[in-house]
Motif scaffolding. Structure first.
Motif, mmCIF file in Angstrom:
data_model
loop_
_atom_site.group_PDB
_atom_site.id
_atom_site.type_symbol
_atom_site.label_atom_id
_atom_site.label_comp_id
_atom_site.label_asym_id
_atom_site.label_seq_id
_atom_site.Cartn_x
_atom_site.Cartn_y
_atom_site.Cartn_z
ATOM 1 N N MET A 163 37.325 -14.914 39.033
ATOM 2 C CA MET A 163 36.908 -15.402 40.343
ATOM 3 C C MET A 163 38.095 -15.898 41.154
ATOM 4 N N GLY A 164 39.013 -16.569 40.540
ATOM 5 C CA GLY A 164 40.138 -17.152 41.242
ATOM 6 C C GLY A 164 39.796 -18.546 41.735
ATOM 7 N N THR A 165 40.828 -19.306 42.024
ATOM 8 C CA THR A 165 40.652 -20.654 42.558
ATOM 9 C C THR A 165 41.542 -20.779 43.784
ATOM 10 N N PRO A 167 45.113 -16.595 42.223
ATOM 11 C CA PRO A 167 44.374 -15.422 42.707
ATOM 12 C C PRO A 167 43.422 -14.910 41.636
ATOM 13 N N PRO A 168 42.394 -14.153 42.040
ATOM 14 C CA PRO A 168 41.500 -13.568 41.049
ATOM 15 C C PRO A 168 42.274 -12.565 40.202
ATOM 16 N N LYS A 169 41.928 -12.485 38.919
ATOM 17 C CA LYS A 169 42.604 -11.578 38.000
ATOM 18 C C LYS A 169 41.800 -10.309 37.815
ATOM 19 N N ASP A 192 36.642 -2.873 37.165
ATOM 20 C CA ASP A 192 36.304 -3.990 38.053
ATOM 21 C C ASP A 192 37.093 -3.966 39.362
ATOM 22 N N TYR A 193 37.940 -2.944 39.526
ATOM 23 C CA TYR A 193 38.839 -2.906 40.680
ATOM 24 C C TYR A 193 38.130 -3.077 42.029
ATOM 25 N N PRO A 194 37.046 -2.325 42.337
ATOM 26 C CA PRO A 194 36.448 -2.464 43.687
ATOM 27 C C PRO A 194 36.061 -3.902 44.032
#
Length: 185
Positions: free
Chosen positions: A1-3, A7-9, A15-17
């Motif tokens: 998700m990221g904070t 950044p989101p991983k 899961d790229y899109p």
């Protein structure tokens, strides 16, 4: 998700899109200037690829393969320009050859008027391309001298008004010659 700090991983390729949307939003929110730099690079990349495609279509493959370039459009263009110009010794030889060709220019036996004009215009264009400058009157006089003897009266009439003759440019002189050639036919 990221904070807010990370950044989101992207953990799996599939899961790229979803990740790409989140990453784009994250970067845009964090530092929009950074994101626009990425977008500008994308635009430049697309322009580069389009130009490369145009070069590949416009240049015969055998010629393209012989060019020494690094693959960039800039490199290809400058390689072509340098090939055309040649090295200094080659340019010097070309210039000397063109000057000599101009000095001895005359109508070739069996050559039509149209062929003479075409050959002369090609010579003048080559001279201008290599930055060999001559006054306009020299170009006109050389062409007038190259015409066959039966043109003598016409040329004399043109030269009889020195003010008008001096104001002629090469294109208008050729137009006069072409008009006279039509009359002769």
């Amino acid at each position: 998700m990221g904070t807010a700090n990370k950044p989101p991983k992207l953990l799996r390729r599939e899961d790229y899109p979803l990740w790409a949307d989140k990453f784009e939003t994250y970067v845009q929110a964090l530092n929009y200037e950074t994101w626009t730099a990425v977008e500008e690079e994308k635009v430049l990349f697309l322009k580069e690829k389009k130009m490369l495609n145009l070069f590949q279509q416009a240049i015969k493959s055998e010629i393209f393969q012989l060019l020494q370039h690094n693959g960039s459009c800039y490199s290809i263009w400058h390689t072509l320009v340098n090939k055309d110009r040649g090295n200094p010794d080659m340019r010097k030889s070309k210039i000397a050859l063109l000057k000599k060709e101009f000095d001895i220019f005359t109508q070739v036996k069996g050559e039509s008027f149209a062929q003479l004009i075409e050959r002369y215009c090609y010579l003048v264009n080559e001279m201008k391309r290599l930055k060999i400058d001559k006054p306009v009157y020299e170009y006109i006089d050389k062409l007038a001298d190259a015409l066959p003897e039966e043109w003598g009266t016409f040329i004399m009439i043109q030269q009889s008004n020195p003010i008008t003759y001096a104001r002629l440019n090469l294109a208008s002189f050729i137009e006069k010659l072409e008009a006279h050639d039509l009359e002769l036919r």
